[in-house]
Design an enzyme around this catalytic site. Structure first.
Site, mmCIF file in Angstrom:
data_model
loop_
_atom_site.group_PDB
_atom_site.id
_atom_site.type_symbol
_atom_site.label_atom_id
_atom_site.label_comp_id
_atom_site.label_asym_id
_atom_site.label_seq_id
_atom_site.Cartn_x
_atom_site.Cartn_y
_atom_site.Cartn_z
ATOM 1 N N HIS A 215 -6.907 7.073 14.554
ATOM 2 C CA HIS A 215 -7.002 5.512 14.952
ATOM 3 C C HIS A 215 -6.205 4.595 13.982
ATOM 4 C CE1 HIS A 215 -9.861 7.194 17.690
ATOM 5 N NE2 HIS A 215 -9.323 5.977 18.488
ATOM 6 N N GLU A 458 -12.022 11.913 28.778
ATOM 7 C CA GLU A 458 -11.195 12.438 27.644
ATOM 8 C C GLU A 458 -11.729 13.431 27.083
ATOM 9 O OE1 GLU A 458 -11.524 8.928 24.834
ATOM 10 O OE2 GLU A 458 -13.514 8.326 25.518
ATOM 11 N N ASP A 482 -7.866 11.837 22.916
ATOM 12 C CA ASP A 482 -9.054 12.542 22.934
ATOM 13 C C ASP A 482 -9.005 13.867 23.830
ATOM 14 O OD1 ASP A 482 -10.585 11.827 20.746
ATOM 15 O OD2 ASP A 482 -10.992 10.040 21.817
ATOM 16 N N CYS A 529 -4.866 5.455 29.403
ATOM 17 C CA CYS A 529 -4.667 4.358 28.303
ATOM 18 C C CYS A 529 -4.619 5.189 26.762
ATOM 19 C CB CYS A 529 -5.912 3.479 28.482
ATOM 20 S SG CYS A 529 -7.476 4.628 28.071
HETATM 21 C C1 PEP Z 1 -7.895 7.983 24.022
HETATM 22 O O1 PEP Z 1 -8.834 8.875 23.443
HETATM 23 O O2 PEP Z 1 -6.880 8.398 24.475
HETATM 24 C C2 PEP Z 1 -8.496 6.711 23.947
HETATM 25 C C3 PEP Z 1 -7.485 5.831 24.468
HETATM 26 O O3 PEP Z 1 -9.341 6.381 23.240
HETATM 27 P P1 PEP Z 1 -9.266 6.248 21.611
HETATM 28 O O4 PEP Z 1 -8.017 6.601 21.137
HETATM 29 O O5 PEP Z 1 -9.920 4.828 21.095
HETATM 30 O O6 PEP Z 1 -10.224 7.144 21.374
HETATM 31 MG MG MG Z 2 -10.707 8.445 23.047
#
Ligand code: PEP
Ligand code: MG
Length: 592
Positions: A215, A458, A482, A529
């Site tokens: 992140h 995910e 994820d 996403c």
């Molecule tokens: C993902 O897991 O691809 C996602 C978009 O959520 P995050 O990156 O916030 O875990």
């Molecule tokens: Mg995620």
């Protein structure tokens, strides 16, 4: 002497600037800029912290004076004397004041920065006794930091941060680093640290640890500045104020570059800027492929204010608002319904009628709340109480968020997205709590709008039970970050296994392909996403798999759009099936 450090490229471009080191400490330290008017107060905070430690040591000295010599090792008294002496150390005090006054660092950051400098001097000393004083210096710094922890929260809300930024721009001119770009070098940065830095003036950043989809890397990408993570030991090898080049394309950090290298990278930097300005010409061009397939390009955001960047690149909506960033770095004091409602409403209004997908909190794993409580007791935080599990474990907190989102939906098109679902009973609980949130608003006569409900795919289990998901949800959004982590059992934030984190692993592609196909077959909306959506080397493959909705950081939208404008999805469809059937899809993709 010039040398380079290899890491992982996470955000494109070249940055050239002076290093600002964010030192690590055993105490959790916040890093943020203060306003010029706060300098005296900040120095005062430091003084109070130091005085508290001096008092503490005096008290200790007094108590051991009454003990019998057999109960008190004589080294202890000597050690306390050393600590008292170090607390008066002119280099420590004047150095810390320097960082506060000239760089506008908060006191904790200034203190750890100065400690790092002094520690290096100790390391270089020949005399072993003196070298060992480094540990004492670290101890008293930690004591001061702890003494200061009783002070008010260091978090600066974004609005304040913006005005701090303006003040910084003016005050920096009086400082010692006029107009010199600064690059951040740290062992690690938490996502909430990154959020603080997002408001500031850094031209790039480097960390020792982290994976491409950690992140911290994701927030860096959203800052649209060159960044390299996993550049092991960089925070030890780079020194405060060193000249540093960050090559965010190659994942390389060059320290103390020679004039020839500087020239070469200066040229590359200008080329990059030219490329960006060329891309900006397609800002208003609809994302339609050569064979007339319309594609939706959406933005991922972390804060309501990010909507401006989304609109600036022509995003047609927000595909992922990571609401957890509103909850982080607040020492556990969560935003109440009104504060959340205002933030969601700002995002919705910011998008001027375009849809905004708000994801409920995804706290946990590498996105801790920042209240110092989490994860210490859990061996596998990514497999623990994260995202929807966290929300369902605290229904009152979850209901507060649901009410706030529902209320914001009265101001524009809002879609609600739920992260990390894996079980049918979690889905049913979520749906029931949403109904309860509506009922609570009804009971108070509070208005809310219609809301589409979506789930993140995910966890592999979710991708393998799509039919159940599609019974309850209007749309799905594939969180590939994820999905890869959980399919391949690779910690997305761990650079030591980063080479195994593979978006093109056949198992990952199979889950992505099936999700897209099932949604398309049932006429349900589906988007990606995760970071795969913004990776231009994967755009054609995702188009070939039938994806028509991509959500990514605004900085990546125009480059992906360019790929789409040049693509023929009909041709890509057959090719994508070949890629899917291959043992090592990366080989085919690289050959294409
Ligand atoms: C993902 O897991 O691809 C996602 C978009 O959520 P995050 O990156 O916030 O875990
Ligand atoms: Mg995620």
């Amino acid at each position: 002497m010039t040398f380079s450090i290899q890491g992982l490229a996470v955000a494109r471009g070249i940055a050239i600037g002076r290093a600002v080191l964010v030192a690590s400490s055993s105490v959790n330290v916040a890093h943020y800029f203060i306003e010029a008017g706060q300098i005296d107060a900040e120095i005062d905070r430091l003084r109070l912290g130091r005085n508290a430690v001096v008092d503490e040591i005096h008290r200790l000295q007094a108590s051991i004076a009454h003990m019998s010599p057999k109960d008190t090792p004589h080294e202890l008294a000597a050690l306390l004397d050393v600590h008292l002496m170090l607390l008066q150390d002119e280099e420590l005090i004047s150095g810390v004041k320097h960082w506060i006054t000239n760089r506008l660092y908060n006191a904790e950051w200034a203190l750890t920065t100065q400690l790092e400098i002094i520690a290096r001097q100790f390391d270089e000393m020949e005399d072993e006794y003196l070298r060992e004083r480094k540990a004492d210096m670290e101890q008293i710094t930690d004591r001061i930091l702890r003494a200061m922890q009783g002070q008010p929260s260091p978090v600066i809300p974004p609005v304040l941060a913006r005005s701090a930024r303006k003040a910084q721009q003016q005050d920096r001119l009086q400082g010692d680093m006029q107009d010199v770009p600064l690059v951040l070098v740290a062992h690690d940065l938490s996502p909430s640290d990154m959020l603080q830095f997002k408001q500031s003036l850094f031209a790039g950043f480097v960390t020792d640890v982290g994976g491409k989809t950690s992140h911290t890397a994701i927030v860096a990408r959203s800052m649209d500045i060159p960044a390299v993570v996993g550049a092991r030991l960089s925070s030890h090898l780079v020194r405060q104020d060193d000249w540093v080049i960050i090559d965010g394309d190659a994942g390389v950090v060059i320290v103390d570059p020679s004039p020839i290298i500087l020239d070469e990278y200066g040229f590359k930097q200008r080329q990059g800027e030219l490329e960006r300005s060329r891309l900006s010409r397609i800002r208003n061009t609809p994302a339609i492929s050569m064979d007339a397939q319309k594609v939706e390009l959406l933005a991922n955001i972390e804060m309501p204010e990010d909507t401006a960047a989304a609109l600036a690149v022509g995003a047609v909506g927000v595909g992922l608002f990571r609401s957890e960033f509103l909850f982080m770095g607040r020492q556990g004091k969560l935003p109440d319904e009104e504060e959340q409602f205002q933030a969601y409403k700002r995002a919705v209004e910011g998008m001027k009628g375009l849809p905004v997908t708000i994801r409920t909190v995804d706290i946990g794993a590498d996105k801790p709340l920042g209240d110092g409580r989490e994860d210490a007791a859990h061996l596998n935080p990514a497999l623990g109480l994260r995202a929807i599990r966290w929300s369902l474990a605290d229904p009152s907190m979850f209901l507060t968020q649901l009410r706030a989102i529902l209320r914001a939906s009265a101001y524009g098109k809002v879609k609600l997205l739920i992260p990390m679902l894996a079980h049918a009973h979690e889905i049913r609980q979520t749906v029931a709590l949403l109904a309860q949130a509506r009922a609570e608003l009804d009971a108070k006569g509070i208005h809310y709008g219609p809301l589409q409900l979506g789930a993140m795919i995910e966890i592999p289990a979710a991708a393998l039970m799509l039919k159940v998901f599609l019974k309850y949800f209007d749309f799905l959004s594939i969180g590939t970050n994820d999905l890869i982590q959980y399919t391949l059992a690779i910690d997305r934030a761990d650079e030591s296994v980063a080479h195994l984190y593979d978006p093109l692993h056949p198992a990952v592609l199979r889950l992505v392909a099936d999700t897209i196909a099932e949604c398309n077959a049932q006429g349900k909306g589906v988007s990606v996403c995760g970071e795969m959506a913004g990776d231009i080397s994967l755009t054609r493959l995702l188009l070939g798999l039938g994806l028509r909705s991509f959500s990514m950081h605004p900085a990546q939208i125009l480059a992906v759009k360019q790929e789409i404008l040049l693509a023929n999805t009909r041709e890509l469809q057959a090719w994508a099936q070949t890629v899917l059937a291959h043992d090592e899809p990366a080989l085919l993709l690289n050959a294409a």
